[in-house]
Design an enzyme around this catalytic site. Structure first.
Site, PDB file in Angstrom:
ATOM      1  N   SER A  56      -6.536  -2.491  12.251  1.00  0.00           N
ATOM      2  CA  SER A  56      -6.511  -2.397  10.402  1.00  0.00           C
ATOM      3  C   SER A  56      -5.649  -3.082   9.884  1.00  0.00           C
ATOM      4  CB  SER A  56      -6.681  -0.886  10.040  1.00  0.00           C
ATOM      5  OG  SER A  56      -6.486  -0.611   8.810  1.00  0.00           O
ATOM      6  N   TYR A  64      -2.261   7.008   9.805  1.00  0.00           N
ATOM      7  CA  TYR A  64      -3.388   6.115  10.225  1.00  0.00           C
ATOM      8  C   TYR A  64      -2.632   4.822  10.357  1.00  0.00           C
ATOM      9  CZ  TYR A  64      -7.345   3.320  10.154  1.00  0.00           C
ATOM     10  OH  TYR A  64      -8.463   2.213  10.485  1.00  0.00           O
TER      11      TYR A  64
END
Length: 334
Positions: free
Chosen positions: A137, A162
């Site tokens: 990501s 995350y």
């Protein structure tokens, strides 16, 4: 002559997160190319399960598609998956997504993104595959000021759990590649959007609120930049990579990370204005301060992607949001 091998549709591809947004679009593209695809997903209720079921219904119309329901964190389920499917290529898109959700639900990120990915790596170790690709990501870059974000930048300061789990995936994949010669490619996605998208993403939430005549929440008073990337561009990037595992570097490791982003950040308020035009309705706006875990900007340096695969994402926001709005109106009967 092309620098890379085109996708070979005789390869069997396992797509984890197969009922998810990117997993659905990738699986559909590969099925259209004539490949055999196995999808794996736990279909959890993090967002509307009926949307996941709608995606699967489309994929299950293809005779070469098989869907297996299970959880990445379940070691025995992953072992059974690999024993049965015997994939040539694995694309691990299964993960607990969302930056803000990780603030209040940290354990689900460890289960899916750390333990789940460990199970995939172990399965690739004991069932050798030609190539493992996995979702990372843009969030791994944290709040750095230098732009555009390059894969050579330091990514040691994630500001959400995350992001930390995605950085850990890159480290784990590197280690397994080094120890067990697993060809592995990490994919740093930048704010993916499009039809059949995730309802927890800002643009989808905005569309729902605009439809309902409710105010949309705009964080940091709209002073944010995002490298919005249309899902078809993401899929094309992955398609180019599938049959091109990294070549061994000077240490013999077969591991690489790529950014897949539009290389063109857009101001959040401009994005909202484009969405309003696409939906034909103006939003009520509520301006709020920055949220914990959010970053000010994302901006992908895609020079490596372009150098190795002659490809760079290029779908303009107006085109991409126009496609999303058409799908949205049809899907929800607006």
């Amino acid at each position: 002559m092309a620098k890379y091998k085109e996708f070979d549709n005789s390869k069997k591809v396992l797509v984890t997160g197969g009922a998810g947004f990117i997993g659905f679009h990738l699986s559909k593209r590969l099925l259209e190319l004539g490949a055999e695809v196995v999808g794996f997903d736990n279909c959890n209720d993090y967002y509307d399960v009926s949307l996941k079921e709608s995606r699967l219904a489309i994929l299950q119309e293809y005779p070469k598609y098989e869907f297996i329901k299970g959880d990445l964190a379940d070691e025995s389920a992953i072992k059974a998956l690999f024993d049965k499917s015997k994939p040539d290529i694995v694309v691990n898109l299964g993960a607990q997504a969302g930056v803000r959700y990780s603030i209040d639900h940290p354990r689900s990120y460890i289960d899916s993104n750390v333990i789940g990915f460990f199970n995939i790596l172990e399965a690739c170790r004991h069932n050798p595959v030609e190539h493992l690709l996995f979702a990372s990501s843009s969030s791994v870059y944290g709040n750095q000021e230098k732009t555009p974000f390059s894969t050579t930048d330091n990514v040691d300061h994630p500001i959400s759990l995350y992001a930390a789990t995605k950085k850990s995936n890159e480290l784990m994949a590197y280690t397994y590649s080094h120890l067990y010669n697993i060809p592995a490619t990490g994919l740093r996605f930048f704010t993916v959007y499009g039809p059949y998208g995730r309802p927890d993403m800002a643009y989808f939430k905005f569309a729902n609120l605009i439809r309902e005549g409710k105010p949309i929440k705009i964080y940091n008073n709209g002073d944010m930049l995002r490298d919005f990337t249309y899902v078809d561009d993401i899929v094309t990037g992955i398609e180019h990579m599938l049959c091109n595992p990294p070549k061994a570097n000077k240490d013999g490791d077969r591991y690489k990370v790529y950014n897949i982003g539009n290389n063109s950040p857009v101001k959040l308020l401009d994005f909202i204005e484009t969405l309003e035009k696409a939906l034909g309705k103006t939003a009520e706006k509520e301006y709020l301060p920055m949220q914990p875990g959010d970053v000010y900007q994302t901006y992908a340096d895609v020079s490596e992607l372009e150098k190795d695969f002659d490809f760079r994402p290029c779908t303009a926001i107006a085109e991409g949001l126009g496609n999303f709005a058409r799908w949205y109106r049809e899907y929800y009967g607006v």
